[in-house]
Design a protein around this motif. Structure first.
Motif, short mmCIF file in Angstrom:
data_model
loop_
_atom_site.label_atom_id
_atom_site.label_comp_id
_atom_site.label_asym_id
_atom_site.label_seq_id
_atom_site.Cartn_x
_atom_site.Cartn_y
_atom_site.Cartn_z
N PRO A 21 62.09 -25.74 0.96
CA PRO A 21 60.73 -26.06 0.50
C PRO A 21 59.75 -24.88 0.60
O PRO A 21 58.95 -24.66 -0.31
CB PRO A 21 60.29 -27.20 1.42
N VAL A 22 59.81 -24.12 1.69
CA VAL A 22 58.87 -23.00 1.86
C VAL A 22 59.13 -21.93 0.81
O VAL A 22 58.20 -21.47 0.14
CB VAL A 22 58.95 -22.42 3.29
N LEU A 23 60.39 -21.53 0.65
CA LEU A 23 60.68 -20.50 -0.35
C LEU A 23 60.44 -21.01 -1.77
O LEU A 23 59.96 -20.26 -2.62
CB LEU A 23 62.11 -20.00 -0.21
N GLY A 24 60.77 -22.27 -2.02
CA GLY A 24 60.49 -22.84 -3.34
C GLY A 24 59.00 -22.80 -3.66
O GLY A 24 58.60 -22.44 -4.77
N GLY A 25 58.18 -23.14 -2.68
CA GLY A 25 56.73 -23.07 -2.86
C GLY A 25 56.25 -21.65 -3.07
O GLY A 25 55.39 -21.37 -3.91
N TRP A 26 56.80 -20.71 -2.29
CA TRP A 26 56.42 -19.30 -2.41
C TRP A 26 56.78 -18.77 -3.79
O TRP A 26 56.00 -18.05 -4.41
CB TRP A 26 57.10 -18.48 -1.32
N TYR A 27 57.94 -19.13 -4.31
CA TYR A 27 58.33 -18.66 -5.64
C TYR A 27 57.43 -19.25 -6.72
O TYR A 27 57.15 -18.59 -7.72
CB TYR A 27 59.80 -18.96 -5.93
N MET B 279 71.59 -26.02 11.45
CA MET B 279 71.27 -24.92 10.55
C MET B 279 71.05 -25.43 9.13
O MET B 279 70.12 -24.99 8.44
CB MET B 279 72.38 -23.87 10.57
N MET B 280 71.89 -26.37 8.69
CA MET B 280 71.70 -26.93 7.35
C MET B 280 70.37 -27.67 7.26
O MET B 280 69.68 -27.58 6.24
CB MET B 280 72.86 -27.86 7.00
N SER B 281 69.99 -28.36 8.31
CA SER B 281 68.70 -29.06 8.33
C SER B 281 67.54 -28.09 8.18
O SER B 281 66.58 -28.37 7.46
CB SER B 281 68.54 -29.85 9.63
N ILE B 282 67.65 -26.95 8.85
CA ILE B 282 66.61 -25.92 8.71
C ILE B 282 66.54 -25.47 7.25
O ILE B 282 65.45 -25.30 6.69
CB ILE B 282 66.89 -24.74 9.65
N GLY B 283 67.69 -25.29 6.62
CA GLY B 283 67.72 -24.89 5.21
C GLY B 283 67.13 -25.95 4.30
O GLY B 283 66.33 -25.65 3.40
N PHE B 284 67.52 -27.22 4.53
CA PHE B 284 67.05 -28.32 3.68
C PHE B 284 65.56 -28.60 3.85
O PHE B 284 64.84 -28.82 2.88
CB PHE B 284 67.81 -29.62 3.98
N PHE B 285 65.09 -28.62 5.09
CA PHE B 285 63.74 -29.10 5.36
C PHE B 285 62.70 -28.02 5.58
O PHE B 285 61.51 -28.32 5.61
CB PHE B 285 63.76 -30.06 6.55
N GLN C 9 66.70 -26.19 -5.50
CA GLN C 9 66.31 -25.13 -4.57
C GLN C 9 66.58 -25.56 -3.13
O GLN C 9 67.13 -24.81 -2.33
CB GLN C 9 64.82 -24.80 -4.74
N ILE C 10 66.21 -26.79 -2.81
CA ILE C 10 66.39 -27.31 -1.45
C ILE C 10 67.88 -27.46 -1.13
O ILE C 10 68.34 -27.05 -0.05
CB ILE C 10 65.62 -28.63 -1.28
N LEU C 11 68.64 -28.04 -2.05
CA LEU C 11 70.08 -28.21 -1.82
C LEU C 11 70.80 -26.87 -1.72
O LEU C 11 71.69 -26.70 -0.88
CB LEU C 11 70.70 -29.06 -2.94
N THR C 12 70.41 -25.92 -2.53
CA THR C 12 71.01 -24.59 -2.49
C THR C 12 70.72 -23.92 -1.15
O THR C 12 71.63 -23.36 -0.52
CB THR C 12 70.50 -23.71 -3.65
N ALA C 13 69.48 -23.96 -0.71
CA ALA C 13 69.11 -23.32 0.55
C ALA C 13 69.87 -23.94 1.72
O ALA C 13 70.44 -23.23 2.55
CB ALA C 13 67.60 -23.43 0.78
N GLY C 14 69.89 -25.26 1.81
CA GLY C 14 70.60 -25.93 2.90
C GLY C 14 72.08 -25.62 2.89
O GLY C 14 72.69 -25.38 3.94
N SER C 15 72.66 -25.63 1.70
CA SER C 15 74.10 -25.35 1.59
C SER C 15 74.43 -23.92 1.99
O SER C 15 75.39 -23.67 2.72
CB SER C 15 74.57 -25.60 0.16
N LEU C 16 73.63 -22.97 1.52
CA LEU C 16 73.89 -21.57 1.85
C LEU C 16 73.71 -21.29 3.34
O LEU C 16 74.49 -20.53 3.93
CB LEU C 16 73.00 -20.64 1.02
#
Length: 99
Positions: A65-71, A55-61, A20-27
């Motif tokens: 994590p926030v969206l993964g937790g929310w899901y 921008m990738m750092s915002i996605g990774f960190f 989830q974290i790698l996908t978010a940062g990459s996207l």
């Protein structure tokens, strides 16, 4: 393409948090590259790699994590894997309470 999707699903089942974290940062990173190259038409010579890294750092960190937790919260609130359960999760996520 189907094999790639199956591999992704397998990794998601084994390592959901990491994927989830790698996908978010990459996207988010790909989105910034597209923004700079297609929308802003900067060209490679004027591409801000520092901005893409930020921008990738915002996605990774943050986003991952926030969206993964929310899901995970949504999975506890709405159980099941039916179309109705998916609709409830979507409404909760996008409705006035979640979105």
């Amino acid at each position: 393409m189907a094999g790639l999707w199956r591999s992704y699903q397998l990794l998601m089942s084994k390592h959901p948090w990491k994927v989830q974290i790698l996908t978010a940062g990459s996207l988010v990173g790909v989105g910034d590259v597209l923004s700079q190259q297609v929308i802003e038409r900067r060209g490679l010579a004027n591409h801000s790699f520092q901005r893409t890294a930020k921008m990738m750092s915002i996605g990774f960190f943050f986003v991952g994590p926030v969206l993964g937790g929310w899901y995970k919260v949504l999975d506890r609130l709405v159980t099941g894997e039916t179309k109705t359960a998916a609709l409830k999760k979507m409404l909760f996520d996008q409705g006035p309470v979640g979105g």
